[in-house]
Design a protein around this motif. Sequence first.
Motif, PDB file in Angstrom:
ATOM      1  N   THR A  51      17.802  47.987 -47.913  1.00  0.00           N
ATOM      2  CA  THR A  51      18.100  48.569 -49.230  1.00  0.00           C
ATOM      3  C   THR A  51      19.252  49.561 -49.172  1.00  0.00           C
ATOM      4  O   THR A  51      19.747  49.991 -50.212  1.00  0.00           O
ATOM      5  CB  THR A  51      16.856  49.281 -49.801  1.00  0.00           C
ATOM      6  N   HIS A  90      23.708  57.000 -52.182  1.00  0.00           N
ATOM      7  CA  HIS A  90      22.352  56.499 -51.962  1.00  0.00           C
ATOM      8  C   HIS A  90      21.542  57.526 -51.167  1.00  0.00           C
ATOM      9  O   HIS A  90      20.360  57.769 -51.470  1.00  0.00           O
ATOM     10  CB  HIS A  90      22.407  55.172 -51.216  1.00  0.00           C
ATOM     11  N   VAL A  92      26.702  44.563 -53.148  1.00  0.00           N
ATOM     12  CA  VAL A  92      25.285  44.220 -53.154  1.00  0.00           C
ATOM     13  C   VAL A  92      24.651  44.785 -51.894  1.00  0.00           C
ATOM     14  O   VAL A  92      25.338  45.047 -50.895  1.00  0.00           O
ATOM     15  CB  VAL A  92      25.065  42.691 -53.215  1.00  0.00           C
ATOM     16  N   THR A  93      23.355  44.968 -51.933  1.00  0.00           N
ATOM     17  CA  THR A  93      22.632  45.356 -50.729  1.00  0.00           C
ATOM     18  C   THR A  93      22.126  44.103 -50.019  1.00  0.00           C
ATOM     19  O   THR A  93      22.003  43.034 -50.616  1.00  0.00           O
ATOM     20  CB  THR A  93      21.437  46.265 -51.051  1.00  0.00           C
ATOM     21  N   ALA A 152      19.152  43.794 -49.085  1.00  0.00           N
ATOM     22  CA  ALA A 152      17.868  43.495 -49.710  1.00  0.00           C
ATOM     23  C   ALA A 152      18.042  42.565 -50.906  1.00  0.00           C
ATOM     24  O   ALA A 152      17.204  41.688 -51.159  1.00  0.00           O
ATOM     25  CB  ALA A 152      17.180  44.790 -50.137  1.00  0.00           C
ATOM     26  N   GLN A 153      19.134  42.749 -51.641  1.00  0.00           N
ATOM     27  CA  GLN A 153      19.403  41.892 -52.793  1.00  0.00           C
ATOM     28  C   GLN A 153      19.898  40.510 -52.382  1.00  0.00           C
ATOM     29  O   GLN A 153      19.589  39.518 -53.038  1.00  0.00           O
ATOM     30  CB  GLN A 153      20.445  42.557 -53.702  1.00  0.00           C
ATOM     31  N   ARG A 154      20.684  40.461 -51.302  1.00  0.00           N
ATOM     32  CA  ARG A 154      21.263  39.187 -50.852  1.00  0.00           C
ATOM     33  C   ARG A 154      21.040  39.010 -49.347  1.00  0.00           C
ATOM     34  O   ARG A 154      21.982  39.063 -48.557  1.00  0.00           O
ATOM     35  CB  ARG A 154      22.754  39.151 -51.173  1.00  0.00           C
ATOM     36  N   GLU A 209      32.462  42.846 -55.474  1.00  0.00           N
ATOM     37  CA  GLU A 209      31.114  43.141 -55.957  1.00  0.00           C
ATOM     38  C   GLU A 209      30.347  43.759 -54.797  1.00  0.00           C
ATOM     39  O   GLU A 209      30.451  43.297 -53.660  1.00  0.00           O
ATOM     40  CB  GLU A 209      30.423  41.868 -56.424  1.00  0.00           C
TER      41      GLU A 209
END
Length: 292
Positions: free
Chosen positions: A196, A250, A150-151, A153-155, A148
Amino acid sequence: MLTVRRAGNDDDYALVRQVRMAVIPYERAPTVAEMRASLTRDSLVLVVEDDGKLIGSGSADHSSISGAAVVTPRVLPEFRRQGVGTRVLSHLWAHAVTLGVEHVLAHADDEGSRAFAERHGFTEVDRQVEQVRAVGAEPSPPPRTDVEVVTVAQRPDLWDLAYETLAAQAFEDMALIAPMHASIDEWRTSWIGDPTAMFLAVEGGEPVALAGLIADADNPHRAENALTVVRRDWRGRGVAAYLKRIALAHAAVTGITEVYTWTQRGNADMRRLNEHLGYATRLQSFTMRRPV
């Protein structure tokens, strides 16, 4: 009258930053806040002026390379070959030798700077190359089933864990002249980049790979690749390329048109990966060393 003084306030650090941007315009310059956050009790940062006119800067501190300090004398191009660099270096050297190190390192990005270092007893011990990639239409790769993404910022909770599981291995495996070390505090400030745009591949709740971008506030169309690392037991599965493609996608959607990265001479695998992704070599930097 030439004045070499210690930087004290934010205005002084803005002057140091101004010199850096003039001398190495092809690299992102840390903000004043980032510069001040990176200081230690052993840091020396100098402002160099001639009758109040800014002409250079200097810094000396422990290096992230074990057993070494690093000195960085900088003189604006129009004031070189007048003995200013030699005087600044003398201040930096005097400070560096008090730090209990075996060697002092310096970095030269052109032949003139390399020759200056050699005249002062430094010899070349390593080289890095800058690889550059123009950003165009960059499709994001299809999702993988084994990880998975994730950034940070997310985690944000995964960043400290990444220090334990990824950074430690990366520092050990870097193709450097001696082992490298960064503290957890440095990891939380100097290495995090843009949360991010820092991408973690996660499996079983743990990060197994990291790649991302560090934004350039002075040139929003340019970004530097952050540390790219894959946990040893996951290497050879294409995860690094996967995350770097996500980072390029990105970059494309956020208006970045160029990304660049520095790679050690001995890290042939990463250079080949970058070339496979369309990076081209632009510059090289010389690592110079002088024994104490």
